[in-house]
Motif scaffolding. Structure first.
Motif, PDB file in Angstrom:
ATOM      1  N   UNK A   1       4.723  -9.364  35.079  1.00 23.69           N
ATOM      2  CA  UNK A   1       3.558  -8.778  34.412  1.00 23.69           C
ATOM      3  C   UNK A   1       3.888  -7.399  33.850  1.00 23.69           C
ATOM      4  N   UNK A   2       4.627  -6.596  34.597  1.00 27.03           N
ATOM      5  CA  UNK A   2       5.004  -5.267  34.129  1.00 27.03           C
ATOM      6  C   UNK A   2       5.924  -5.348  32.919  1.00 27.03           C
ATOM      7  N   UNK A   3       6.875  -6.268  32.978  1.00 21.46           N
ATOM      8  CA  UNK A   3       7.794  -6.430  31.856  1.00 21.46           C
ATOM      9  C   UNK A   3       7.038  -6.885  30.611  1.00 21.46           C
ATOM     10  N   UNK A   4       6.134  -7.819  30.760  1.00 22.81           N
ATOM     11  CA  UNK A   4       5.370  -8.325  29.615  1.00 22.81           C
ATOM     12  C   UNK A   4       4.530  -7.215  28.982  1.00 22.81           C
ATOM     13  N   UNK A   5       3.890  -6.406  29.807  1.00 23.34           N
ATOM     14  CA  UNK A   5       3.060  -5.321  29.277  1.00 23.34           C
ATOM     15  C   UNK A   5       3.938  -4.270  28.599  1.00 23.34           C
ATOM     16  N   UNK A   6       5.028  -3.877  29.236  1.00 24.24           N
ATOM     17  CA  UNK A   6       5.932  -2.882  28.644  1.00 24.24           C
ATOM     18  C   UNK A   6       6.503  -3.387  27.320  1.00 24.24           C
ATOM     19  N   UNK A   7       6.809  -4.663  27.274  1.00 25.87           N
ATOM     20  CA  UNK A   7       7.345  -5.261  26.041  1.00 25.87           C
ATOM     21  C   UNK A   7       6.311  -5.153  24.923  1.00 25.87           C
ATOM     22  N   UNK A   8       5.068  -5.474  25.217  1.00 28.12           N
ATOM     23  CA  UNK A   8       4.027  -5.391  24.196  1.00 28.12           C
ATOM     24  C   UNK A   8       3.789  -3.950  23.764  1.00 28.12           C
ATOM     25  N   UNK A   9       3.827  -3.026  24.708  1.00 27.98           N
ATOM     26  CA  UNK A   9       3.655  -1.607  24.373  1.00 27.98           C
ATOM     27  C   UNK A   9       4.792  -1.090  23.496  1.00 27.98           C
ATOM     28  N   UNK A  10       5.969  -1.699  23.593  1.00 26.28           N
ATOM     29  CA  UNK A  10       7.127  -1.265  22.802  1.00 26.28           C
ATOM     30  C   UNK A  10       7.099  -1.802  21.371  1.00 26.28           C
ATOM     31  N   UNK A  11       6.191  -2.714  21.084  1.00 30.33           N
ATOM     32  CA  UNK A  11       6.138  -3.330  19.761  1.00 30.33           C
ATOM     33  C   UNK A  11       5.248  -2.492  18.835  1.00 30.33           C
ATOM     34  N   UNK A  12       5.786  -2.002  17.731  1.00 28.36           N
ATOM     35  CA  UNK A  12       4.976  -1.148  16.847  1.00 28.36           C
ATOM     36  C   UNK A  12       3.782  -1.873  16.223  1.00 28.36           C
ATOM     37  N   UNK A  13       3.862  -3.188  16.118  1.00 24.69           N
ATOM     38  CA  UNK A  13       2.754  -3.926  15.510  1.00 24.69           C
ATOM     39  C   UNK A  13       1.610  -4.192  16.480  1.00 24.69           C
ATOM     40  N   UNK A  14       1.789  -3.861  17.756  1.00 30.40           N
ATOM     41  CA  UNK A  14       0.734  -4.037  18.746  1.00 30.40           C
ATOM     42  C   UNK A  14       0.005  -2.706  18.895  1.00 30.40           C
ATOM     43  N   UNK A  15      -1.277  -2.701  18.564  1.00 33.38           N
ATOM     44  CA  UNK A  15      -2.030  -1.443  18.619  1.00 33.38           C
ATOM     45  C   UNK A  15      -2.647  -1.191  19.981  1.00 33.38           C
ATOM     46  N   UNK A  16      -2.858  -2.239  20.775  1.00 32.46           N
ATOM     47  CA  UNK A  16      -3.444  -2.059  22.104  1.00 32.46           C
ATOM     48  C   UNK A  16      -3.092  -3.251  22.976  1.00 32.46           C
ATOM     49  N   UNK A  17      -2.920  -2.974  24.245  1.00 26.25           N
ATOM     50  CA  UNK A  17      -2.685  -4.025  25.231  1.00 26.25           C
ATOM     51  C   UNK A  17      -3.903  -4.027  26.141  1.00 26.25           C
ATOM     52  N   UNK A  18      -4.546  -5.161  26.262  1.00 27.18           N
ATOM     53  CA  UNK A  18      -5.747  -5.269  27.069  1.00 27.18           C
ATOM     54  C   UNK A  18      -5.385  -5.853  28.426  1.00 27.18           C
ATOM     55  N   UNK A  19      -5.704  -5.120  29.465  1.00 28.22           N
ATOM     56  CA  UNK A  19      -5.423  -5.564  30.823  1.00 28.22           C
ATOM     57  C   UNK A  19      -6.670  -6.208  31.414  1.00 28.22           C
ATOM     58  N   UNK A  20      -6.470  -7.250  32.194  1.00 30.42           N
ATOM     59  CA  UNK A  20      -7.591  -7.934  32.830  1.00 30.42           C
ATOM     60  C   UNK A  20      -7.585  -7.753  34.335  1.00 30.42           C
ATOM     61  N   UNK A  21      -7.279  -6.569  34.788  1.00 29.01           N
ATOM     62  CA  UNK A  21      -7.207  -6.316  36.230  1.00 29.01           C
ATOM     63  C   UNK A  21      -8.601  -6.383  36.853  1.00 29.01           C
ATOM     64  N   UNK A  22      -8.674  -7.046  37.998  1.00 32.93           N
ATOM     65  CA  UNK A  22      -9.947  -7.131  38.722  1.00 32.93           C
ATOM     66  C   UNK A  22     -10.006  -6.158  39.893  1.00 32.93           C
ATOM     67  N   UNK A  23      -8.851  -5.644  40.305  1.00 37.24           N
ATOM     68  CA  UNK A  23      -8.825  -4.739  41.455  1.00 37.24           C
ATOM     69  C   UNK A  23      -8.039  -3.486  41.090  1.00 37.24           C
ATOM     70  N   UNK A  24      -8.221  -2.444  41.877  1.00 36.71           N
ATOM     71  CA  UNK A  24      -7.480  -1.197  41.667  1.00 36.71           C
ATOM     72  C   UNK A  24      -5.984  -1.444  41.842  1.00 36.71           C
ATOM     73  N   UNK A  25      -5.617  -2.268  42.820  1.00 38.50           N
ATOM     74  CA  UNK A  25      -4.200  -2.560  43.053  1.00 38.50           C
ATOM     75  C   UNK A  25      -3.580  -3.243  41.835  1.00 38.50           C
ATOM     76  N   UNK A  26      -4.308  -4.185  41.219  1.00 43.09           N
ATOM     77  CA  UNK A  26      -3.801  -4.849  40.016  1.00 43.09           C
ATOM     78  C   UNK A  26      -3.646  -3.850  38.876  1.00 43.09           C
ATOM     79  N   UNK A  27      -4.617  -2.970  38.729  1.00 42.60           N
ATOM     80  CA  UNK A  27      -4.544  -1.960  37.673  1.00 42.60           C
ATOM     81  C   UNK A  27      -3.339  -1.045  37.886  1.00 42.60           C
TER      82      UNK A  27
END
Length: 130
Positions: free
Chosen positions: A56-82
Protein backbone atom coordinates in the motif's frame (compact mmCIF):
# COMPACT_ATOMS: atom_id res chain seq x y z
CA UNK A 1 -5.46 0.70 -2.68
CA UNK A 2 -7.06 -1.51 -5.28
CA UNK A 3 -10.22 -2.00 -3.25
CA UNK A 4 -8.31 -3.83 -0.52
CA UNK A 5 -6.08 -6.00 -2.69
CA UNK A 6 -2.96 -3.99 -1.77
CA UNK A 7 -3.67 -4.23 1.94
CA UNK A 8 -4.13 -8.01 1.85
CA UNK A 9 -7.80 -7.76 2.77
CA UNK A 10 -8.92 -9.03 -0.64
CA UNK A 11 -7.09 -12.04 -2.10
CA UNK A 12 -7.78 -14.63 -4.77
CA UNK A 13 -8.97 -16.97 -2.03
CA UNK A 14 -10.72 -14.52 0.30
CA UNK A 15 -13.10 -11.64 -0.20
CA UNK A 16 -14.48 -10.83 3.23
CA UNK A 17 -18.08 -9.76 3.47
CA UNK A 18 -17.16 -6.69 5.54
CA UNK A 19 -15.08 -5.19 2.70
CA UNK A 20 -16.67 -2.04 1.29
CA UNK A 21 -16.92 -3.41 -2.24
CA UNK A 22 -18.44 -6.67 -1.06
CA UNK A 23 -21.27 -4.67 0.48
CA UNK A 24 -22.22 -3.07 -2.81
CA UNK A 25 -24.35 -4.78 -5.39
CA UNK A 26 -22.77 -3.22 -8.45
CA UNK A 27 -21.64 -5.42 -11.36
CA UNK A 28 -18.49 -3.43 -12.16
CA UNK A 29 -17.16 -4.03 -8.64
CA UNK A 30 -17.31 -7.79 -9.19
CA UNK A 31 -15.41 -7.41 -12.45
CA UNK A 32 -12.66 -5.47 -10.65
CA UNK A 33 -11.10 -8.54 -9.03
CA UNK A 34 -9.64 -10.14 -12.17
CA UNK A 35 -6.72 -12.50 -12.57
CA UNK A 36 -4.81 -9.69 -14.28
CA UNK A 37 -5.41 -7.41 -11.28
CA UNK A 38 -4.19 -10.07 -8.84
CA UNK A 39 -1.11 -10.69 -11.01
CA UNK A 40 -0.25 -6.99 -10.82
CA UNK A 41 -0.83 -7.01 -7.05
CA UNK A 42 1.43 -10.06 -6.65
CA UNK A 43 4.23 -8.29 -8.50
CA UNK A 44 3.68 -5.08 -6.53
CA UNK A 45 3.90 -7.04 -3.26
CA UNK A 46 7.22 -8.50 -4.39
CA UNK A 47 8.59 -5.07 -5.35
CA UNK A 48 7.41 -3.60 -2.04
CA UNK A 49 9.19 -6.38 -0.19
CA UNK A 50 12.40 -5.68 -2.13
CA UNK A 51 12.08 -1.99 -1.22
CA UNK A 52 11.31 -2.74 2.43
CA UNK A 53 7.83 -1.21 2.40
CA UNK A 54 4.22 -2.32 2.44
CA UNK A 55 2.48 -2.73 -0.94
CA UNK A 56 0.00 0.00 0.00
CA UNK A 57 2.83 2.41 0.82
CA UNK A 58 4.63 1.65 -2.42
CA UNK A 59 1.45 2.12 -4.46
CA UNK A 60 0.70 5.48 -2.84
CA UNK A 61 4.30 6.72 -3.17
CA UNK A 62 4.31 5.64 -6.81
CA UNK A 63 1.14 7.63 -7.52
CA UNK A 64 2.51 10.66 -5.68
CA UNK A 65 5.64 10.50 -7.87
CA UNK A 66 3.61 10.73 -11.08
CA UNK A 67 3.32 14.33 -12.35
CA UNK A 68 0.00 13.58 -14.04
CA UNK A 69 -1.61 12.58 -10.72
CA UNK A 70 -2.93 15.67 -8.96
CA UNK A 71 -4.20 13.93 -5.82
CA UNK A 72 -4.16 10.55 -4.16
CA UNK A 73 -7.31 9.72 -2.23
CA UNK A 74 -6.86 7.49 0.79
CA UNK A 75 -9.70 5.38 2.14
CA UNK A 76 -8.37 4.82 5.64
CA UNK A 77 -10.99 3.89 8.23
CA UNK A 78 -8.72 4.02 11.27
CA UNK A 79 -5.93 6.25 12.56
CA UNK A 80 -3.50 3.33 12.26
CA UNK A 81 -4.39 2.89 8.56
CA UNK A 82 -3.95 6.61 7.96
CA UNK A 83 -0.57 6.66 9.71
CA UNK A 84 0.53 3.61 7.70
CA UNK A 85 -0.50 5.26 4.44
CA UNK A 86 1.08 8.63 5.25
CA UNK A 87 4.52 6.99 5.36
CA UNK A 88 4.28 7.03 1.56
CA UNK A 89 4.48 10.84 1.51
CA UNK A 90 8.04 10.64 2.82
CA UNK A 91 9.24 7.96 0.40
CA UNK A 92 11.55 8.77 -2.50
CA UNK A 93 11.27 6.09 -5.17
CA UNK A 94 14.22 5.43 -7.47
CA UNK A 95 13.51 6.08 -11.14
CA UNK A 96 14.16 2.39 -11.89
CA UNK A 97 11.42 1.33 -9.49
CA UNK A 98 8.94 3.80 -11.00
CA UNK A 99 9.78 2.45 -14.46
CA UNK A 100 9.20 -1.13 -13.27
CA UNK A 101 5.83 -0.18 -11.78
CA UNK A 102 4.82 1.70 -14.93
CA UNK A 103 5.76 -1.29 -17.10
CA UNK A 104 3.91 -3.65 -14.77
CA UNK A 105 0.66 -1.71 -15.14
CA UNK A 106 0.96 -0.59 -18.76
CA UNK A 107 -2.22 -1.06 -20.71
CA UNK A 108 -2.30 -2.27 -24.30
CA UNK A 109 -1.78 0.60 -26.78
CA UNK A 110 -5.31 1.55 -27.68
CA UNK A 111 -7.37 4.66 -27.23
CA UNK A 112 -7.10 6.51 -24.92
CA UNK A 113 -3.66 5.11 -24.12
CA UNK A 114 -2.16 6.20 -27.41
CA UNK A 115 -3.36 9.72 -26.70
CA UNK A 116 -2.03 9.63 -23.12
CA UNK A 117 1.37 8.41 -24.37
CA UNK A 118 1.45 11.27 -26.86
CA UNK A 119 0.62 13.85 -24.16
CA UNK A 120 3.23 12.41 -21.80
CA UNK A 121 5.78 12.62 -24.60
CA UNK A 122 4.94 16.32 -24.96
CA UNK A 123 5.48 16.81 -21.22
CA UNK A 124 9.02 15.42 -21.34
CA UNK A 125 11.67 18.09 -20.82
CA UNK A 126 13.46 18.96 -24.02
CA UNK A 127 16.96 20.29 -24.50
CA UNK A 128 16.52 23.42 -26.54
CA UNK A 129 19.47 25.47 -27.68
CA UNK A 130 18.70 29.15 -27.53
Amino acid sequence: LAAGMLTGKITRQSRPSDARLAQRDMPHYHAYFTEQAFTVVDALKQLANEFGRLPSQLAIAWQLAKPEVSAVILGARTRAQLDENLVATEMQLPAELIERLDALTALPPEYPNQFIDMVQHWLQPRNVNR
